[in-house]
Write a protein that holds these residues in place. Sequence first.
Motif, PDB file in Angstrom:
ATOM      1  N   SER A   1       0.833  -1.215   0.000  1.00 54.43           N
ATOM      2  CA  SER A   1       0.000   0.000   0.000  1.00 54.43           C
ATOM      3  C   SER A   1       0.860   1.255   0.000  1.00 54.43           C
ATOM      4  CB  SER A   1      -0.943   0.013   1.202  1.00 54.43           C
ATOM      5  OG  SER A   1      -1.898  -1.004   1.075  1.00 54.43           O
TER       6      SER A   1
ATOM      7  N   GLU B   1       1.301   4.146  -2.956  1.00 58.36           N
ATOM      8  CA  GLU B   1       1.009   5.547  -2.618  1.00 58.36           C
ATOM      9  C   GLU B   1       2.256   6.428  -2.697  1.00 58.36           C
ATOM     10  OE1 GLU B   1      -0.812   5.451   1.236  1.00 58.36           O
ATOM     11  OE2 GLU B   1      -2.558   4.348   0.496  1.00 58.36           O
TER      12      GLU B   1
ATOM     13  N   ARG C   1      -3.524  -2.402  -7.305  1.00 56.52           N
ATOM     14  CA  ARG C   1      -3.795  -1.238  -8.146  1.00 56.52           C
ATOM     15  C   ARG C   1      -5.219  -1.287  -8.680  1.00 56.52           C
ATOM     16  NH1 ARG C   1       1.812  -1.344 -10.933  1.00 56.52           N
ATOM     17  NH2 ARG C   1       2.862   0.315  -9.808  1.00 56.52           N
TER      18      ARG C   1
ATOM     19  N   THR D   1      -7.683  -0.508  -5.812  1.00 58.42           N
ATOM     20  CA  THR D   1      -7.614   0.913  -5.488  1.00 58.42           C
ATOM     21  C   THR D   1      -8.313   1.740  -6.560  1.00 58.42           C
ATOM     22  OG1 THR D   1      -5.538   0.581  -4.322  1.00 58.42           O
ATOM     23  CG2 THR D   1      -6.031   2.820  -4.989  1.00 58.42           C
TER      24      THR D   1
END
Length: 71
Positions: free
Chosen positions: A18, A22, A51, A54
């Motif tokens: 994560s 980011e 990905r 998200t």
Amino acid sequence: MRNVAVGFECRDVAARVSDYLEGALPLRERAGVWWHLAGCGHCRRLVRQMRAVTGALGRLAGPLTGQQLEE
């Protein structure tokens, strides 16, 4: 130059995925994840899946209603 990926295993990448996506990892850790991904198809799949999740979450119009959750 020392290989910064030494010691990075799949579990290390999974714990950082994560933050990696980011852009929140320190440079040395980001490089370590990158080098691990260069040689590990399993972790590359994990990153692709994260990905996709998200991206899908980002496209949601708003919070789901109770009825939407039941469907």
